[in-house]
Design a protein around this motif. Structure first.
Motif, PDB file in Angstrom:
ATOM      1  N   LEU A 221      24.991  61.754  -1.206  1.00  0.00           N
ATOM      2  CA  LEU A 221      25.983  61.446  -0.173  1.00  0.00           C
ATOM      3  C   LEU A 221      27.422  61.590  -0.653  1.00  0.00           C
ATOM      4  N   TYR A 222      27.640  61.667  -1.971  1.00  0.00           N
ATOM      5  CA  TYR A 222      29.025  61.759  -2.462  1.00  0.00           C
ATOM      6  C   TYR A 222      29.692  63.045  -1.977  1.00  0.00           C
ATOM      7  N   ALA A 223      28.964  64.161  -2.007  1.00  0.00           N
ATOM      8  CA  ALA A 223      29.538  65.420  -1.543  1.00  0.00           C
ATOM      9  C   ALA A 223      29.880  65.346  -0.051  1.00  0.00           C
ATOM     10  N   LEU A 224      29.014  64.702   0.735  1.00  0.00           N
ATOM     11  CA  LEU A 224      29.295  64.565   2.174  1.00  0.00           C
ATOM     12  C   LEU A 224      30.489  63.650   2.412  1.00  0.00           C
ATOM     13  N   LEU A 225      30.627  62.620   1.581  1.00  0.00           N
ATOM     14  CA  LEU A 225      31.791  61.731   1.697  1.00  0.00           C
ATOM     15  C   LEU A 225      33.077  62.515   1.424  1.00  0.00           C
ATOM     16  N   ILE A 226      33.058  63.332   0.384  1.00  0.00           N
ATOM     17  CA  ILE A 226      34.248  64.119   0.038  1.00  0.00           C
ATOM     18  C   ILE A 226      34.537  65.155   1.118  1.00  0.00           C
ATOM     19  N   ALA A 227      33.485  65.836   1.603  1.00  0.00           N
ATOM     20  CA  ALA A 227      33.691  66.859   2.632  1.00  0.00           C
ATOM     21  C   ALA A 227      34.228  66.252   3.922  1.00  0.00           C
ATOM     22  N   SER A 228      33.650  65.131   4.355  1.00  0.00           N
ATOM     23  CA  SER A 228      34.118  64.510   5.598  1.00  0.00           C
ATOM     24  C   SER A 228      35.524  63.946   5.442  1.00  0.00           C
ATOM     25  N   GLY A 229      35.806  63.349   4.284  1.00  0.00           N
ATOM     26  CA  GLY A 229      37.162  62.845   4.033  1.00  0.00           C
ATOM     27  C   GLY A 229      38.169  63.980   3.995  1.00  0.00           C
ATOM     28  N   GLY A 230      37.790  65.117   3.380  1.00  0.00           N
ATOM     29  CA  GLY A 230      38.688  66.261   3.352  1.00  0.00           C
ATOM     30  C   GLY A 230      38.973  66.804   4.734  1.00  0.00           C
ATOM     31  N   LEU A 231      37.948  66.857   5.591  1.00  0.00           N
ATOM     32  CA  LEU A 231      38.144  67.352   6.954  1.00  0.00           C
ATOM     33  C   LEU A 231      39.052  66.418   7.757  1.00  0.00           C
ATOM     34  N   MET A 232      38.908  65.106   7.546  1.00  0.00           N
ATOM     35  CA  MET A 232      39.805  64.175   8.239  1.00  0.00           C
ATOM     36  C   MET A 232      41.244  64.355   7.771  1.00  0.00           C
ATOM     37  N   ALA A 233      41.422  64.579   6.459  1.00  0.00           N
ATOM     38  CA  ALA A 233      42.764  64.835   5.938  1.00  0.00           C
ATOM     39  C   ALA A 233      43.332  66.128   6.530  1.00  0.00           C
ATOM     40  N   PHE A 234      42.482  67.149   6.632  1.00  0.00           N
ATOM     41  CA  PHE A 234      42.897  68.437   7.192  1.00  0.00           C
ATOM     42  C   PHE A 234      43.426  68.272   8.620  1.00  0.00           C
ATOM     43  N   THR A 235      42.677  67.564   9.454  1.00  0.00           N
ATOM     44  CA  THR A 235      43.091  67.398  10.852  1.00  0.00           C
ATOM     45  C   THR A 235      44.309  66.487  10.971  1.00  0.00           C
ATOM     46  N   ALA A 236      44.376  65.434  10.152  1.00  0.00           N
ATOM     47  CA  ALA A 236      45.519  64.518  10.218  1.00  0.00           C
ATOM     48  C   ALA A 236      46.816  65.225   9.854  1.00  0.00           C
ATOM     49  N   ILE A 237      46.772  66.036   8.788  1.00  0.00           N
ATOM     50  CA  ILE A 237      47.978  66.756   8.352  1.00  0.00           C
ATOM     51  C   ILE A 237      48.390  67.780   9.403  1.00  0.00           C
ATOM     52  N   ASN A 238      47.409  68.479   9.970  1.00  0.00           N
ATOM     53  CA  ASN A 238      47.733  69.418  11.060  1.00  0.00           C
ATOM     54  C   ASN A 238      48.398  68.705  12.228  1.00  0.00           C
ATOM     55  N   GLN A 239      47.874  67.539  12.587  1.00  0.00           N
ATOM     56  CA  GLN A 239      48.393  66.795  13.729  1.00  0.00           C
ATOM     57  C   GLN A 239      49.822  66.321  13.486  1.00  0.00           C
ATOM     58  N   LEU A 240      50.155  66.066  12.228  1.00  0.00           N
ATOM     59  CA  LEU A 240      51.512  65.616  11.879  1.00  0.00           C
ATOM     60  C   LEU A 240      52.505  66.765  11.776  1.00  0.00           C
ATOM     61  N   GLY A 241      52.026  68.006  11.930  1.00  0.00           N
ATOM     62  CA  GLY A 241      52.928  69.149  11.880  1.00  0.00           C
ATOM     63  C   GLY A 241      52.979  69.851  10.543  1.00  0.00           C
ATOM     64  N   ARG A 259      38.746  60.756 -12.342  1.00  0.00           N
ATOM     65  CA  ARG A 259      37.485  60.198 -12.828  1.00  0.00           C
ATOM     66  C   ARG A 259      36.784  59.477 -11.679  1.00  0.00           C
ATOM     67  N   ASN A 260      35.745  60.067 -11.150  1.00  0.00           N
ATOM     68  CA  ASN A 260      34.982  59.465 -10.058  1.00  0.00           C
ATOM     69  C   ASN A 260      33.585  60.082 -10.055  1.00  0.00           C
ATOM     70  N   HIS A 261      32.879  59.946  -8.954  1.00  0.00           N
ATOM     71  CA  HIS A 261      31.509  60.453  -8.888  1.00  0.00           C
ATOM     72  C   HIS A 261      31.445  61.934  -8.495  1.00  0.00           C
ATOM     73  N   ALA A 262      32.603  62.630  -8.491  1.00  0.00           N
ATOM     74  CA  ALA A 262      32.614  64.055  -8.157  1.00  0.00           C
ATOM     75  C   ALA A 262      32.205  64.858  -9.382  1.00  0.00           C
ATOM     76  N   SER A 263      30.959  64.688  -9.795  1.00  0.00           N
ATOM     77  CA  SER A 263      30.475  65.370 -10.993  1.00  0.00           C
ATOM     78  C   SER A 263      29.601  66.548 -10.600  1.00  0.00           C
ATOM     79  N   GLU A 264      28.693  66.948 -11.495  1.00  0.00           N
ATOM     80  CA  GLU A 264      27.981  68.209 -11.334  1.00  0.00           C
ATOM     81  C   GLU A 264      27.180  68.282 -10.030  1.00  0.00           C
ATOM     82  N   HIS A 265      26.515  67.174  -9.639  1.00  0.00           N
ATOM     83  CA  HIS A 265      25.706  67.240  -8.419  1.00  0.00           C
ATOM     84  C   HIS A 265      26.582  67.452  -7.191  1.00  0.00           C
ATOM     85  N   VAL A 266      27.816  66.913  -7.193  1.00  0.00           N
ATOM     86  CA  VAL A 266      28.734  67.128  -6.075  1.00  0.00           C
ATOM     87  C   VAL A 266      29.131  68.595  -6.002  1.00  0.00           C
TER      88      VAL A 266
END
Length: 595
Positions: A221-241, A259-266
């Motif tokens: 689930l760590y990769a999905l957490l990072i991907a979903s968080g990245g997509l939310m950041a993408f849309t938020a920044i776009n919305q702010l101009g 240093r986090n759980h974004a290691s080889e499996h991610v």
């Protein structure tokens, strides 16, 4: 249910055929070109006969895919890469795109006899390089470039979208309102795109990294957490101009280097998501085009592509890199790898969605330009790198790497290293491993057998050792396991047969080989002498010619030259500085003869 099953079947079939066809990339065609061609064959002009003309859906899928691709690219970019090439890459991503768009726009306006604003719009659409195309080709080309070139290309492709998007949207608004524009309005828009994109990416990147480090989830689930968080950041920044593309790239960069759980499996999961995004995006874009319409404009598109390859991009690269003292060979390669891919096609959807007059013509021209770029530039990337002598010998790293959970700076990793022929570990009991604190050899594989080493165990060449070690030892362990590789034919040809310490003095070298040096140079260490002659941050593979000798940067530590390869320079210099030096020496000799 029947319609749903049919749609799902064809989606699966297209992806299945694309993956099977990807094996053809070994014979030259870029992988992304194969995905595009499969999509075109499945379209209404091909045997698939799929009638797809939903531009908003294609735009949505393309933006989603590009966001995932840029997030994955950021996760894999090391901060060391940024230290080497950040400013040159940003210059290419801003000044380079602007110069390329302006030159291409002027040429298009004259050649196609259209209004200069339409010419500049099309020039802006095709001006930026594409992250998906560059990342894919650099990884699959089989060529190891020096760090300065590869880092510059990757960072540029990940950060040049804001300028291109700004130019396209600004010109669309200008054409729609039929009004002029001022320098202040351009500057404010650029600052908004870059400023909000950078600040938003950094802030949200640190926030996501903080969350990932402290969450306890199932590993997958760590990769999905990072991907979903990245997509939310993408849309938020776009919305702010701001630029969401720049922002999500920075989010990936920060998460990947913290240093986090974004290691080889991610990385493995994200790699799969990125490939799915690339395949899906290029298939959909391929479905959207009608090949018979492309053929009607292919001649004009080929000429525009040639102008971009041989005039606009080289001039833009030269101007952008002028302050950074890049060698001519490196500038030439960076100019040639100005690959066009999905981003120009996505930008050409903007006029279609705005229902602008002539929008279909712009889309068809853009698609044809991308095809020419992928066929010509993408297929010749490895060949061009070898021709310009930019390929450096590939140093073997860990055969496998696995991270352990933890947030402390001394977090351990499980590394698998193979003992090379030249390693000092061969035929020993591993005494050389004792100097690494916190290291333990837990297993060895030899001739398909799994062994557990004990006190009197003797290691052999080709043994694969599994080590639990603090991550800080990774580089030193790599050197220990590969040993001195100067006797390998490829390395000996590139670096030379002799290795010198960077802190050795130039005086001894000059006396041994009878070199003619300036008084100030004789007092320098070899590393300092090379840094002075290069006039730029050194990377592995940088060359300095001194009379009959060629000095090549072999290894660095924290940006400082550690070892240098030496060989007799019997060939013509391929570095412009060396060429200038040789002409000066010849002129001096001729002057003495006349005297």
């Amino acid at each position: 249910m029947t319609d749903t099953n049919v749609i799902l079947f064809f989606v699966g079939l297209l992806l299945f055929l694309s993956v099977l066809a990807s094996s053809l990339s070994r014979f030259g065609p870029p992988l992304l070109l194969i995905f595009l061609m499969v999509g075109m064959l499945a379209g209404q002009d091909g045997p698939g006969q799929i009638d797809f003309d939903n531009v908003p859906l294609a735009f949505f899928i393309a933006n989603l895919a590009l966001a995932i691709i840029l997030l994955d690219g950021g996760l894999r970019t090391h901060l060391q890469t940024f230290r080497v090439a950040l400013w040159p890459a940003l210059s290419l991503a801003s000044v380079g795109v602007l110069v390329s768009a302006s030159l291409a726009g002027a040429f298009i306006a004259v050649w196609l006899n259209v209004d200069w604003r339409y010419g500049l719009l099309l020039g802006s659409i095709v001006a930026s390089t594409d992250a998906a195309a560059v990342f894919s080709q650099l990884r699959s080309s089989g060529v190891t470039l020096n760090q300065r070139v590869s880092a510059t290309l990757e960072i540029e492709s990940g950060t040049n979208d804001p300028m291109a998007i700004f130019l396209v949207t600004f010109l669309l608004a200008t054409i729609d309102s039929n009004e002029g524009f001022t320098a202040s309005s351009i500057a404010s828009q650029i600052l908004s795109q870059f400023g909000i994109g950078i600040v938003g990416g950094i802030v949200l990147g640190y926030g996501l990294s903080f969350l990932v480090a402290r969450m306890r989830l199932v590993e997958g689930l760590y990769a999905l957490l990072i991907a979903s968080g990245g997509l939310m950041a993408f849309t938020a920044i776009n919305q702010l101009g701001g630029s969401g593309f720049l922002g999500i790239y920075l989010v990936g960069l920060i998460v990947g280097n913290r240093r986090n759980h974004a290691s080889e499996h991610v990385f493995r999961v994200m790699d799969g998501l990125a490939w799915l995004a690339q395949a899906g995006m290029f298939l959909v874009l391929g479905l959207l085009v009608n090949p018979h319409q492309l053929w009607d404009h292919f001649g004009s598109a080929a000429l525009i592509a040639a102008f971009l390859m041989f005039v606009a991009r080289p001039v833009a690269v030269w101007l952008s890199l002028l302050p950074f003292h890049f060698p001519t060979r490196e500038q030439g390669f960076i100019a040639w790898v100005g690959l066009r891919g999905a981003v120009p096609i996505v930008l050409s959807l903007f006029p279609l969605m705005a229902d602008m007059e002539g929008a279909q013509f712009l889309f068809d021209i853009t698609f044809a330009v991308v095809l020419v770029s992928l066929i010509v530039q993408g297929s010749s990337l490895a060949w061009t790198a070898r021709l310009l002598k930019l390929q450096v010998p590939r140093e073997p790293g860990p055969a496998a790497s696995f991270g352990f959970r933890g947030t402390r700076p001394d977090t351990h990793v499980l590394l698998a290293f193979r003992i090379q022929q030249a390693s000092s570990l061969a035929a020993t009991r591993g005494e050389a491993l004792n100097r690494f604190d916190g290291l333990r050899c837990v297993a060895v594989t030899r001739a398909h057998r799994l062994l557990f080493p004990k006190d009197k165990f003797v290691f052999a060449v080709d043994d694969l050792l599994y080590l639990i070690t603090p991550e800080r030892h990774s580089d030193e362990l790599g050197k220990l396991f590969r040993g001195e590789t100067k006797h390998a034919p490829e390395a000996r040809t590139f670096f030379g047969s002799f290795t010198l310490r960077g802190d050795a003095g130039m005086t001894e070298l000059a006396d041994t080989y009878g070199l003619s040096l300036k008084d100030g140079d004789r007092d320098l260490a070899i590393a300092d002498f090379m840094r002075r002659r290069l006039k730029r941050r050194p990377v592995e593979g940088d060359v300095v010619d001194v009379d009959t000798l060629r000095l090549t940067v072999r290894t660095l530590h924290a940006g400082v030259i550690e070892t240098v390869g030496l060989r007799l320079n019997e060939n013509e210099p391929d570095d412009e500085e060396a060429d200038t030096a040789k002409r000066k020496r010849r002129h001096k000799r001729d002057g003495r003869r006349r005297g």
